[in-house]
Design an enzyme around this catalytic site. Structure first.
Site, mmCIF file in Angstrom:
data_model
loop_
_atom_site.group_PDB
_atom_site.id
_atom_site.type_symbol
_atom_site.label_atom_id
_atom_site.label_comp_id
_atom_site.label_asym_id
_atom_site.label_seq_id
_atom_site.Cartn_x
_atom_site.Cartn_y
_atom_site.Cartn_z
ATOM 1 N N LYS A 1 26.339 70.947 -30.511
ATOM 2 C CA LYS A 1 26.134 72.026 -31.484
ATOM 3 C C LYS A 1 27.461 72.732 -31.834
ATOM 4 O O LYS A 1 28.465 72.531 -31.170
ATOM 5 C CB LYS A 1 25.124 73.025 -30.924
ATOM 6 C CG LYS A 1 23.734 72.427 -30.720
ATOM 7 C CD LYS A 1 23.164 71.842 -31.998
ATOM 8 C CE LYS A 1 21.718 71.409 -31.870
ATOM 9 N NZ LYS A 1 21.532 70.191 -31.076
HETATM 10 C C1 LIG Z 1 16.295 71.759 -34.705
HETATM 11 C C2 LIG Z 1 16.397 71.690 -33.224
HETATM 12 N N1 LIG Z 1 15.553 72.409 -32.465
HETATM 13 C C3 LIG Z 1 15.645 72.400 -31.128
HETATM 14 C C4 LIG Z 1 16.584 71.642 -30.468
HETATM 15 C C5 LIG Z 1 16.617 71.616 -28.978
HETATM 16 O O1 LIG Z 1 17.833 72.063 -28.457
HETATM 17 P P1 LIG Z 1 18.308 71.557 -27.017
HETATM 18 O O2 LIG Z 1 18.906 70.202 -27.159
HETATM 19 O O3 LIG Z 1 19.351 72.571 -26.616
HETATM 20 O O4 LIG Z 1 17.128 71.595 -26.123
HETATM 21 C C6 LIG Z 1 17.465 70.858 -31.204
HETATM 22 C C7 LIG Z 1 18.486 70.017 -30.553
HETATM 23 O O5 LIG Z 1 19.101 69.162 -31.141
HETATM 24 C C8 LIG Z 1 17.371 70.886 -32.623
HETATM 25 O O6 LIG Z 1 18.178 70.150 -33.380
#
Ligand SMILES: Cc1ncc(COP(=O)(O)O)c(C=O)c1O
Length: 397
Positions: free
Chosen positions: A186
């Site tokens: 990210k």
């Molecule tokens: C749109 C979206 N929501 C939620 C998440 C979940 O994040 P994490 O990977 O930190 O659990 C992601 C991860 O890529 C995402 O792109």
């Protein structure tokens, strides 16, 4: 979305502070920690930067969504409206809450289509969950108006859009709760981590408690703290928070580079009449992590993908065949494959995703190509890439 590309001395310094004390937990151990409270400091930085009253760190963006739904009181029998194009975590978090995901079409913003949302509202709808995919935002005014009209919650999944804005306000701060991911890829990273932001004091108190087994965090004796409600462990570690603390202070630097690189690529592609771009409701607030464009037909976008390979352009996606981000290939969700029995509320409330069609989403996603914008490219490399992209696209027209 590559904050990790610029990991350096600032990140090492913050991590070493933690290693020097040996206190890896975000709570307690006051005497040993030599004044280092990395998670608390990062929460303060997020509050200041995003202009919200409360920020609560979590172990991931997925856990931030789990916490957000819990503190909004979402559970058995409730419906949550989500888009067909998102990351699997949207669906997972709704099921995790014991609620029912209701999938609706996207539009040319590549996020929720407000008309489809309005049509999907039922007496069971408790939350609308727009997902600001690929660094740019949903049509938030329209979605907020629907929430106000029906007295339901707006939960912004801004996991891919940290530091974006909409009409001057931080993405994530417009709904009742907003969620971020700080995973490895990210805009800023903690390695693994996430956060939710909100302005409501009660929701913030619930988030503080729910992320730590329901602890009320009153007093100095953890063993004596009471537990007003059930909670779980979604605590971020000080090591992860330390990385994020260094990265959050570099937000403007990262945004500036992404925006510069994206502008060069977009300006080059604008010269091709067959290329159209994803609609961005507020261009100024775009985080510029991706350049997303449409070809006139799905066939042409397949050809462009082939040409990109041939011309040596990397780091792009056509999500139509992607297993992670689009309903089409989510067979385990369509067949509700779980390791455990799910409640009748979910079983009976689910749409039949095997027989439902989403023609509008299919059209946009099949014609879309989204190109990642990296921080590590030199300006010269971006111009070279732009030329290669133009040559590749023109070669199939
Ligand atoms: C749109 C979206 N929501 C939620 C998440 C979940 O994040 P994490 O990977 O930190 O659990 C992601 C991860 O890529 C995402 O792109």
């Amino acid at each position: 979305m590559p904050g990790f590309e610029l990991f350096g001395d600032a990140e090492r310094k913050e991590v070493n502070d933690v290693l020097d004390t040996g206190v890896l937990m975000r709570y307690g151990f006051d005497g040993m920690r030599k004044g280092h409270w990395k998670a608390k400091e990062l929460e303060q930085e997020l509050q200041n930067r995003l202009d919200v009253k409360y920020a609560q760190l979590t172990t991931s963006g997925t856990s931030a969504l789990n916490v957000a739904l819990a503190i909004l009181g979402v559970g058995a029998g409730d419906e949550v409206i989500m888009p067909t194009f998102t990351f699997v975590a949207s669906f997972e978090s709704i099921l995790n809450a014991g609620a029912t995901p209701i999938l609706v079409e996207i539009d040319d913003t590549l996020t929720l289509d407000p008309e489809a949302v309005e049509a999907a509202i039922s007496p069971k709808t408790k939350v609308i969950m727009p997902v600001h995919m690929c660094g740019s935002m949903a049509d938030l005014d329209a979605l907020k108006a629907i929430c106000v009209k029906h007295d339901i919650f707006l939960l912004e999944d801004a996991c891919q859009a940290y530091a974006g804005t909409y009409k001057g306000k931080a993405l994530g701060s417009i709904g009742h709760v907003g969620c971020f991911s700080f995973d490895y890829v990210k805009t800023i990273t903690c390695g693994e981590g996430g956060a939710l932001i909100m302005n409501d004091e009660t929701l913030a108190k619930y988030a503080d408690q729910f992320t730590d087994h329901g602890h009320d965090h009153i007093g100095n004796d953890r063993g004596a703290e009471t537990h007003p409600n059930l909670g779980y462990n979604y605590r971020i570690s000080e090591l992860n928070a330390a990385v994020g603390l260094a990265q959050v202070r570099r937000t403007d630097e990262f945004l500036m580079i992404q925006r510069r690189n994206k502008k060069i690529l977009k300006d080059a592609l604008k010269a091709i009449p067959e290329v159209s771009f994803r609609r961005i409701p507020d261009e100024e607030g775009d985080t510029a992590t991706f350049l997303s464009f449409f070809m006139p037909t799905a066939e042409l976008s397949v050809k462009v993908v082939e040409a990109f390979n041939k011309f040596g352009v990397d780091a792009y996606w056509n999500y139509f065949d992607n297993n992670w981000h689009y309903i089409r290939k989510w067979d385990h969700f369509k067949d509700l494959k779980t390791l455990y029995p799910v409640s009748d509320h979910i079983k009976n409330g689910m749409q039949n995703l095997n027989s439902l069609d989403f023609p509008k989403s299919d059209d946009y996603i099949s014609r879309n190509i989204s190109c990642l914008i990296k921080l590590s490219w030199t300006e010269e490399e971006v111009y070279e890439r732009a030329q290669k992209m133009v040559d590749a696209i023109k070669s199939v027209l």
